[in-house]
Design a protein around this motif. Structure first.
Motif, short mmCIF file in Angstrom:
data_model
loop_
_atom_site.label_atom_id
_atom_site.label_comp_id
_atom_site.label_asym_id
_atom_site.label_seq_id
_atom_site.Cartn_x
_atom_site.Cartn_y
_atom_site.Cartn_z
N GLY A 152 53.93 -72.51 -36.98
CA GLY A 152 55.16 -72.59 -36.22
C GLY A 152 56.06 -71.38 -36.32
N VAL A 199 61.94 -64.59 -32.84
CA VAL A 199 62.99 -65.22 -32.04
C VAL A 199 64.25 -64.37 -32.14
N LEU A 255 63.47 -72.48 -34.23
CA LEU A 255 62.04 -72.63 -34.48
C LEU A 255 61.83 -73.90 -35.27
N VAL A 262 58.53 -65.77 -40.13
CA VAL A 262 59.64 -65.96 -39.19
C VAL A 262 60.38 -64.64 -39.10
#
Length: 122
Positions: A8, A12, A18, A118
């Motif tokens: 996942g 961004v 997210l 991330v």
């Protein structure tokens, strides 16, 4: 054999969202304490969110009100919903689990996944 597999992560823009997933196999989650921690490049590991076997949760101040930890027992998945992301949230995120009560630090838990990256851009 217990296994944790995160997914996942991604890139961004600041302010975006997210949802991370941690697929759990090999044990009954209900008897385990679970959590998410992260590590940014050049920085130390820091805990993010924690869930006890009874479902009670705890968040670190720097994510409180923005991140939500949850689990789906039917799907054997632990989630981390992340909202209002900022560049300081850029890190590798790890899922961790251990029989309750767990060690004091999540990275000391018996079971830790490989992580999902991330990246938040301004």
């Amino acid at each position: 054999q217990v296994q944790l597999a995160e997914s996942g992560g991604g890139s961004v823009q600041a302010g975006g969202s997210l949802r991370l997933s941690c697929e759990i196999s090999g044990y009954t989650r209900r008897r385990y304490c679970m959590g998410w921690f992260r590590q940014a490049p050049g920085k130390g590991r820091e805990e993010v969110a924690y869930m006890d076997m009874d479902g009670s949760t705890r968040y670190e101040d720097y994510v409180k009100g923005r991140f939500t930890i949850s689990r789906d027992d039917a799907k054997n998945i632990l989630y981390l919903q992340m909202e209002s992301l900022n560049v300081e949230d850029t890190a590798m995120y790890y899922c961790a689990g251990d029989p309750c009560p767990p060690p004091s630090r999540m990275w000391e838990y018996n079971y830790v996944g490989q992580g999902t990256q991330v990246t938040v851009s301004s």
